[in-house]
Write an enzyme that holds these catalytic residues in place. Structure first.
Site, PDB file in Angstrom:
ATOM      1  N   ASN A  26      -1.586  -5.754  -8.123  1.00 34.50           N
ATOM      2  CA  ASN A  26      -1.196  -5.643  -6.718  1.00 34.50           C
ATOM      3  C   ASN A  26      -2.451  -5.857  -5.863  1.00 34.50           C
ATOM      4  OD1 ASN A  26      -0.331  -4.867  -4.192  1.00 34.50           O
ATOM      5  ND2 ASN A  26      -0.234  -2.675  -4.686  1.00 34.50           N
ATOM      6  N   GLU A  75       3.509   5.886 -10.224  1.00 32.82           N
ATOM      7  CA  GLU A  75       2.181   5.866  -9.619  1.00 32.82           C
ATOM      8  C   GLU A  75       1.932   7.189  -8.898  1.00 32.82           C
ATOM      9  OE1 GLU A  75       0.772   1.552  -9.015  1.00 32.82           O
ATOM     10  OE2 GLU A  75       1.841   2.156  -7.225  1.00 32.82           O
ATOM     11  N   LYS A 116      -2.659  -5.940  -2.686  1.00 32.10           N
ATOM     12  CA  LYS A 116      -2.586  -5.266  -1.380  1.00 32.10           C
ATOM     13  C   LYS A 116      -2.980  -6.242  -0.266  1.00 32.10           C
ATOM     14  CE  LYS A 116      -3.695  -1.065  -3.803  1.00 32.10           C
ATOM     15  NZ  LYS A 116      -3.851   0.359  -3.692  1.00 32.10           N
ATOM     16  N   HIS A 159       6.159   1.024  -2.702  1.00 33.67           N
ATOM     17  CA  HIS A 159       4.796   1.445  -3.038  1.00 33.67           C
ATOM     18  C   HIS A 159       4.426   2.659  -2.172  1.00 33.67           C
ATOM     19  CE1 HIS A 159       0.432   1.401  -3.366  1.00 33.67           C
ATOM     20  NE2 HIS A 159       0.592   0.684  -4.472  1.00 33.67           N
TER      21      HIS A 159
END
Ligand code: PEP
Length: 254
Positions: free
Chosen positions: A9, A168, A11, A96
């Site tokens: 990821n 996560e 971001k 997320h």
């Protein structure tokens, strides 16, 4: 046997030219890595260029979000799952913790996004995980259970068998503090038990559950040794192609 997934990821990092340079270098480093599915999630603006460079390779592409609304419409600033698919991506990261924390993402909106993503033929990577306060007060499982039932509502078992979950813990994201393999395994087994309750044993056994939170080349192997850890969602350590390829090639580190 569940096929492992290693996903990066990015971001809000990398310009288009930096993204393309990265994938050119990364492709060569993982060309022989056939033991797992490899996924990278660039920003929306780099999606198309990255997908074009990776066509025919063993690396798939994901968006970091999709709009809750399917198709097209007057939703300024949004990018639909169909548009992500049209750019060439096959996956979408949803829910997320940074989106839950900073952009008001809720289990309800994650669920709408999940249905839109699946409708467009994307594989959703649905993120769940508790904060440090929630863990310290003994609420970790309650929180994750609530996130699962809200985010995965209205799914048929057939559809559910195609999703990917990423556990996560918020306290481990970008903090350098990884959950121990034992803590991660405990939560992954719990998530699988919830999937069984919601969708049945066959679905629970087929869904890949990734761990995310300060995964690095140094700790990936011990995490992957755990029974219910089927891969990783990697933030910071996926930004460098060599570091991320060392995570993808975790089996060489034994
Ligand atoms: C993430 O962004 O999903 C993540 C796990 O970040 P990091 O690896 O940097 O902790």
């Amino acid at each position: 046997m569940r096929r492992p997934v290693i996903a990066g990821n990015w971001k809000m990092y990398k310009l288009v030219n930096e993204s393309v340079e990265y994938v050119q270098a990364f492709k060569a480093l993982v060309v022989q890595s056939i033991h797992c599915d490899i996924v990278i999630a660039p920003t929306f603006t780099a999606l198309k260029a990255v997908c074009s460079k990776l066509e025919g390779s063993n690396i798939a592409v994901s968006s970091q979000d999709v709009a809750a609304e399917p198709g097209f419409g007057a939703f300024t600033g949004e990018v639909s799952a169909e548009m992500v698919r049209d750019a060439g991506a096959g996956y979408a990261i949803l829910g997320h913790s940074e989106r839950r924390q900073y952009y008001g993402e809720t289990d309800g909106s994650v669920n709408r996004k999940l249905l839109s993503a699946m409708g467009a033929g994307l594989v959703p990577i649905v993120c769940v995980g508790e904060s440090l306060t929630e863990r310290d007060s003994g609420q970790a499982q309650t929180v994750v259970e609530r996130q699962l039932s809200g985010s995965l509502a209205n799914l048929t078992p057939e559809r559910a068998s195609r999703i990917i979950i990423a556990y996560e813990p918020v306290w481990a994201i970008g903090t350098g503090r990884t959950a121990t393999p034992e803590i991660a395994q405990q939560m992954h087994a719990f998530i699988r038990s919830r999937l069984k309750a919601m969708f049945g044993e066959e679905v629970a056994q087929s869904v890949r559950i990734l761990y995310g939170g300060s995964v690095k080349p140094e700790n990936i192997t011990s995490l992957m040794d755990e029974l219910d850890i089927d891969g990783a969602l990697v933030g910071g350590s996926s930004l460098d192609p060599v570091s991320f390829s060392n995570i993808v090639n975790y089996r060489d580190r034994r």
